[in-house]
Design an enzyme around this catalytic site. Sequence first.
Site, PDB file in Angstrom:
ATOM      1  N   SER A   1       0.628  -1.591   0.185  1.00  0.00           N
ATOM      2  CA  SER A   1       0.110   0.214  -0.076  1.00  0.00           C
ATOM      3  C   SER A   1       0.908   0.776   0.072  1.00  0.00           C
ATOM      4  O   SER A   1       1.454   1.263  -0.693  1.00  0.00           O
ATOM      5  CB  SER A   1      -1.090   0.108   1.278  1.00  0.00           C
ATOM      6  OG  SER A   1      -1.604   1.160   1.025  1.00  0.00           O
TER       7      SER A   1
ATOM      8  N   ASP B  92      -9.227  -5.019  -4.881  1.00  0.00           N
ATOM      9  CA  ASP B  92      -8.903  -3.961  -3.959  1.00  0.00           C
ATOM     10  C   ASP B  92      -9.784  -2.701  -3.353  1.00  0.00           C
ATOM     11  O   ASP B  92     -10.434  -2.018  -4.758  1.00  0.00           O
ATOM     12  CB  ASP B  92      -7.409  -3.496  -4.337  1.00  0.00           C
ATOM     13  CG  ASP B  92      -6.566  -2.633  -3.416  1.00  0.00           C
ATOM     14  OD1 ASP B  92      -7.235  -2.222  -2.763  1.00  0.00           O
ATOM     15  OD2 ASP B  92      -5.431  -3.307  -3.175  1.00  0.00           O
TER      16      ASP B  92
ATOM     17  N   HIS C   2      -7.806  -6.179  -0.578  1.00  0.00           N
ATOM     18  CA  HIS C   2      -6.133  -4.742  -0.648  1.00  0.00           C
ATOM     19  C   HIS C   2      -5.419  -5.382   0.542  1.00  0.00           C
ATOM     20  O   HIS C   2      -4.489  -5.367   0.407  1.00  0.00           O
ATOM     21  CB  HIS C   2      -6.600  -4.232   0.423  1.00  0.00           C
ATOM     22  CG  HIS C   2      -5.496  -2.159   0.541  1.00  0.00           C
ATOM     23  ND1 HIS C   2      -4.478  -1.650  -0.337  1.00  0.00           N
ATOM     24  CD2 HIS C   2      -5.057  -2.048   1.227  1.00  0.00           C
ATOM     25  CE1 HIS C   2      -3.938  -0.886  -0.632  1.00  0.00           C
ATOM     26  NE2 HIS C   2      -3.940  -1.051   0.737  1.00  0.00           N
TER      27      HIS C   2
END
Length: 276
Positions: free
Chosen positions: A97, A227, A256
Amino acid sequence: MGTVTTSDGTAIFYKDWGPRDGQPLVFHHGWPLSADDWDAQMLFFLQHGYRVIAHDRRGHGRSDQTADGHEMDTYAADVAALTDALDLRDAVHIGHSTGGGEVARYVARAKPGRVAKAALVSAVPPVMVKSDSNPGGTPIEVFDGFRTQLAANRAQLYIEIASGPFYGFNRPGAEVSQGLIDNWWRQGMTGAANAHYECIKAFSETDFTEDLKKIEVPVLVMHGTDDQIVPYDDAAPLTVKLLRNGTLKTYEGYPHGMLSVHPDELNADILEWLKS
């Protein structure tokens, strides 16, 4: 475990496990978490003979809660301070991320010999926010909403993210882990509200296009098609097109936080790629 002090006097907390002659794997966490988010990966790769290292980004976890420096250039400089202090050579940098953005910015600027490979998992590059040049991006109003909610009730926001879109627990039939939700909330609340507030701009508005173009080492790009935080279509496929030596691995229907809900599969895939 220990700390490294950066040029502006900030103490960056890190974990460093495993043989000193093992290849270093450096893990970069997402917003608003800490090195603890990599437990499943650090234990796995430690058992395979690697030296595993993870740090808490400034303002996150156990690192200093600074008044400034909550942007990608400083994040990357902090990583450089860590790798210099530990004299890491031929390291593999793995970012999830926001941590994927940190990896892209650091690797693009790293000293020769420091980096062997990199992996970007559910990562924010090339750029998240919608604009004329990025029409498929996420509208700025979404990130403004995060900022408003964080300022009003950070604790509640973190419960809602972890119990909903981050792990895909809001999907029908999802197998919900209360432990993952609680641990996400714990990590988030350990960090500083100002750092987390400013980091929203860093992860959403930073354009990593030029960083990706400069990276010469092999890069594995891993992303799930479900995601809900960093939408697949505006991230992984575009990132791979910009890399000189990128490999895309797509996970159908994965969320995610797929590293935490599917660690066995993703760890095995990363290990196979490391050995390739």
